[in-house]
Design a protein around this motif. Structure first.
Motif, PDB file in Angstrom:
ATOM      1  N   HIS A   1     -10.197  -7.071  -2.354  1.00  0.00           N
ATOM      2  CA  HIS A   1      -9.008  -6.572  -3.053  1.00  0.00           C
ATOM      3  C   HIS A   1      -8.776  -5.110  -2.689  1.00  0.00           C
ATOM      4  O   HIS A   1      -9.703  -4.303  -2.709  1.00  0.00           O
TER       5      HIS A   1
ATOM      6  N   MET B   1      -7.127   4.033  -1.011  1.00  0.00           N
ATOM      7  CA  MET B   1      -7.007   3.063  -2.097  1.00  0.00           C
ATOM      8  C   MET B   1      -8.384   2.763  -2.669  1.00  0.00           C
ATOM      9  O   MET B   1      -9.414   3.006  -2.022  1.00  0.00           O
TER      10      MET B   1
ATOM     11  N   TYR C   1       0.845  -1.197   0.000  1.00  0.00           N
ATOM     12  CA  TYR C   1       0.000   0.000   0.000  1.00  0.00           C
ATOM     13  C   TYR C   1       0.881   1.248   0.000  1.00  0.00           C
ATOM     14  O   TYR C   1       1.514   1.574   1.003  1.00  0.00           O
TER      15      TYR C   1
ATOM     16  N   SER D   1      -6.058  -1.863  -3.644  1.00  0.00           N
ATOM     17  CA  SER D   1      -5.004  -1.382  -4.531  1.00  0.00           C
ATOM     18  C   SER D   1      -5.227   0.105  -4.789  1.00  0.00           C
ATOM     19  O   SER D   1      -6.378   0.553  -4.881  1.00  0.00           O
TER      20      SER D   1
ATOM     21  N   ASN E   1       2.820  -0.283  -5.034  1.00  0.00           N
ATOM     22  CA  ASN E   1       1.428  -0.709  -5.161  1.00  0.00           C
ATOM     23  C   ASN E   1       1.355  -2.189  -5.520  1.00  0.00           C
ATOM     24  O   ASN E   1       0.799  -2.574  -6.543  1.00  0.00           O
ATOM     25  N   THR E   2       1.924  -3.032  -4.677  1.00  0.00           N
ATOM     26  CA  THR E   2       1.849  -4.471  -4.936  1.00  0.00           C
ATOM     27  C   THR E   2       0.453  -5.005  -4.672  1.00  0.00           C
ATOM     28  O   THR E   2       0.048  -6.004  -5.266  1.00  0.00           O
ATOM     29  N   SER E   3      -0.312  -4.358  -3.759  1.00  0.00           N
ATOM     30  CA  SER E   3      -1.727  -4.656  -3.461  1.00  0.00           C
ATOM     31  C   SER E   3      -1.883  -5.962  -2.680  1.00  0.00           C
ATOM     32  O   SER E   3      -0.930  -6.750  -2.552  1.00  0.00           O
TER      33      SER E   3
END
Length: 365
Positions: free
Chosen positions: A170, A142, A137, A172, A180-182
């Motif tokens: 989810h 987000m 994050y 992101s 931002n790998t989420s």
């Protein structure tokens, strides 16, 4: 005699007139959940240390066919959700989210599928000094999507019902800010629901629409914009602009197919090219490569009342700089204001790799 006939008319017709008025029923439901963060990317393996838990609270407006679109989709609910999730990792912190959602029903209304889209706040985003391990994050705000599949029984006893099932949540920021790998969390949920004024629940009104629906080809023009950043942390956020033109052909009352083109002006890509040309001479990037792109796409639009859900698959025909591959995709929501003007919020990505959240306006002629 005339008074008697008038009395009979009122007695027999009042229920029919009452049926024409939407009773405006709604339900509330609450679910608790327990699950696991899916390792969709090995870069977040260090953040998966325990099983997340949380709570889902929802408001659901019931539909019974008083509007034509309701019977088309087997009388879905629409509403709003709140999710609290403890990620069970000190670097990820806790997430608080608000959503708009639809509930769709199957198998005699015992199987409930929900899709929700909204915005999330995380308590512990990435910070290069205090929280550099959180590469999932990059910002405290987000976008978030959740899917829920429940076995659901309503009004078991005086409006009270139960449900249980599975969900995927989810989070992101769609490269609004790096990193931002989420995360994707798979959970088991169980809960209860309550239908207010259940005594007034009407029968479902059968559809009276003609099955066939025709429209001439429509021409759409859209402008999209927003902010995003490359995966290189600290390069900075930059605006992007997208101009789109496409035609759509309505197949029936629910669906239309699309074909069109996009022109992309992504300033982050210009800055990334400059950065690589200076910082990594071994990449053989000169720094003067063109950062603009042109793509063609095919798509589908699913109409639900004044809202619609779009999916598009595109291919860059003008692609001077290689960034994430030539194939791209877009999913998102449109909201029509009248017959021609629409607004849209969409996610553009390359496979599962998000590039940007797009905010758009357009016209359908």
């Amino acid at each position: 005699m005339n008074r008697f006939l008038a009395y009979l008319f009122c007695v027999f017709c009042m229920p029919a007139f009452a049926q024409e008025e939407d009773p405006d029923l709604f339900s509330l439901d609450a679910n608790v959940f327990y699950g696991t963060i899916l390792e969709h990317n090995s870069d977040i393996s260090h953040l998966i240390t325990d099983h997340p838990t949380g709570l889902i609270l929802s408001y659901n407006k019931k539909t019974y066919g008083f509007k034509d679109w309701e019977s088309r989709y087997n009388y879905p609910d629409w509403g709003f959700s709140f999710i609290y999730q403890d990620m069970k990792n000190k670097n990820l912190g806790e997430n608080y989210s608000l959503y708009a959602h639809y509930n769709f029903y199957f198998l005699n209304r015992n199987l409930n599928f929900r899709i929700g889209q909204g915005i999330a706040y995380t308590t512990n985003p990435y910070d290069k000094n205090t929280n550099f391990l959180n590469n999932a994050y990059g910002s405290d705000l987000m976008s978030s999507t959740y899917l829920m599949l429940n076995y659901r029984k309503e009004n078991i006893f005086k409006g009270l019902g139960l449900q249980a099932g599975i969900s995927v949540i989810h989070y992101s920021n769609a490269n609004f800010k790096a990193p931002n790998t989420s995360t994707n969390t798979f959970v088991f949920n169980v809960g209860a629901n309550y239908l207010f004024n259940y005594q007034k629940e009407p029968d479902y009104i059968p559809s009276s629409e003609e099955k066939k629906h025709k429209e001439p080809i429509k021409y759409n023009f859209a402008f999209r914009t927003g902010l995003n950043e490359s995966d290189v942390i600290g390069v900075g956020q930059y605006p992007f602009y997208i101009v789109s033109a496409y035609a759509d052909k309505r197949l029936n009352r629910k669906s239309a197919i699309q074909f069109g083109a996009d022109v992309f002006f992504s300033k982050f890509l210009e800055e990334l090219i400059t950065y690589y040309s200076v910082a990594f001479p071994e990449f053989d990037i000169m720094g003067d490569e063109d950062w603009k792109r042109v793509g063609v796409f095919v798509g589908h639009e699913l109409f639900i009342n004044k809202m619609s859900f779009i999916t598009q698959l595109g291919y860059y025909v003008y692609y001077p700089y290689d960034f994430e591959g030539r194939v791209y995709n877009r999913i998102g929501l449109k909201r029509y204001f009248g017959d021609k003007i629409f607004g849209a919020i969409t996610l553009k990505s390359h496979g599962a790799k998000a590039e940007a959240v797009e905010f758009g306006i357009g016209v359908r002629l």
